[in-house]
Scaffold this motif. Structure first.
Motif, short mmCIF file in Angstrom:
data_model
loop_
_atom_site.label_atom_id
_atom_site.label_comp_id
_atom_site.label_asym_id
_atom_site.label_seq_id
_atom_site.Cartn_x
_atom_site.Cartn_y
_atom_site.Cartn_z
N HIS A 139 0.91 2.11 -6.91
CA HIS A 139 2.06 1.52 -6.21
C HIS A 139 3.15 2.57 -5.97
N ASN A 140 3.40 3.43 -6.93
CA ASN A 140 4.42 4.46 -6.75
C ASN A 140 4.07 5.37 -5.57
N ALA A 143 4.59 3.39 -2.36
CA ALA A 143 6.03 3.21 -2.12
C ALA A 143 6.62 4.45 -1.44
N ARG A 147 8.08 4.62 2.55
CA ARG A 147 9.42 5.15 2.78
C ARG A 147 9.38 6.29 3.80
N SER A 155 8.52 -2.88 0.79
CA SER A 155 8.06 -3.34 -0.52
C SER A 155 6.79 -4.18 -0.39
N ALA A 158 3.77 -1.80 0.42
CA ALA A 158 3.32 -1.06 -0.77
C ALA A 158 2.57 -1.99 -1.71
N ARG A 159 3.07 -3.20 -1.88
CA ARG A 159 2.40 -4.18 -2.75
C ARG A 159 1.03 -4.53 -2.22
#
Length: 223
Positions: A139-140, A143, A147, A155, A158-159
């Motif tokens: 996830h990081n 994310a 961006r 969000s 990414a999820r």
């Protein structure tokens, strides 16, 4: 002398954990009895109680050990990856599908522990598809990608990318468990990267090769 005792203690612990994992891989948890464990480890029954306090704690320690071995290997791979988030995702995917990780022994152990997860919460955390540690790594990275890409609903994107990637990888492990002789690792990787290329065409290609950047945001558009 104390150092030698501690060394022997650790050797005995590892022998018992290894015996559990070998037995689970070959026979499953239900057939992994105390007698089976001590026979494989070449140790006395009392050693289980001395080092772990009982079979249940030993099985839990074996599940933990198996999980840590997975993450140790993953961290080693990530040290060879580049700095970009897409390179980290690619390394995780290819590492998870590699023969070193995805093999008959590891798959048998993981699914055996997973079968116990409903009734044994102490084991569940080491065989959960929503494992926070792996999910956090992936996830990081996503994310950062959303961006960089300026993706709407960053969000949510990414999820969804995280959940989709984990679901596809778990599906590949299931496919390997059921059809090890017909499993194609490159085909499995291609399917995962097809999904990622559809979500983030500027960052992933169908073949899983990271797209080289051109300037700050520009990317090569060919697969």
């Amino acid at each position: 002398m104390a150092g030698k005792r501690e060394q022997n203690r650790e050797q005995n612990r590892q022998a018992l954990i290894g015996a559990v994992l070998d037995s689970v891989a070959e026979k499953g948890i239900s057939e992994t009895s105390v007698s089976e464990i001590i026979q494989r480890a070449g140790l006395s029954r009392g050693m289980i109680h001395l080092h772990f306090g009982g079979k249940d704690n030993l099985v839990q320690a074996a599940a933990h050990h198996s999980s840590e071995a997975y993450y140790d290997g993953l961290e080693t791979l990530l040290q060879t990856a580049g700095d970009s988030p897409q390179e980290r995702v690619e390394m995780i995917v290819r590492g998870d599908l590699s023969e070193r990780v995805l093999n008959q022994r590891n798959v048998s152990i993981w699914y055996a522990f997973r079968g116990e997860a409903r009734n044994r919460k102490a084991i569940a955390e080491y065989s959960d598809t929503r494992d926070g540690r792996l999910r956090g790594m992936i996830h990081n990275a996503f994310a950062r990608i959303v961006r960089e890409a300026g993706t709407p609903d960053a969000s949510g994107a990414a999820r969804d990318a995280t959940h989709g990637t984990l679901a596809l990888l778990e599906g590949m492990w299931t496919d390997f468990l059921l059809h090890p002789d017909r499993f194609d690792r490159e085909e499995a990787a291609r399917i995962v990267f097809r999904f990622l290329a559809a979500m983030f065409p500027a960052h992933f290609s169908l073949a899983g090769a990271i797209r080289p950047k051109q300037g700050k945001r520009g990317c090569n558009s060919s697969p």
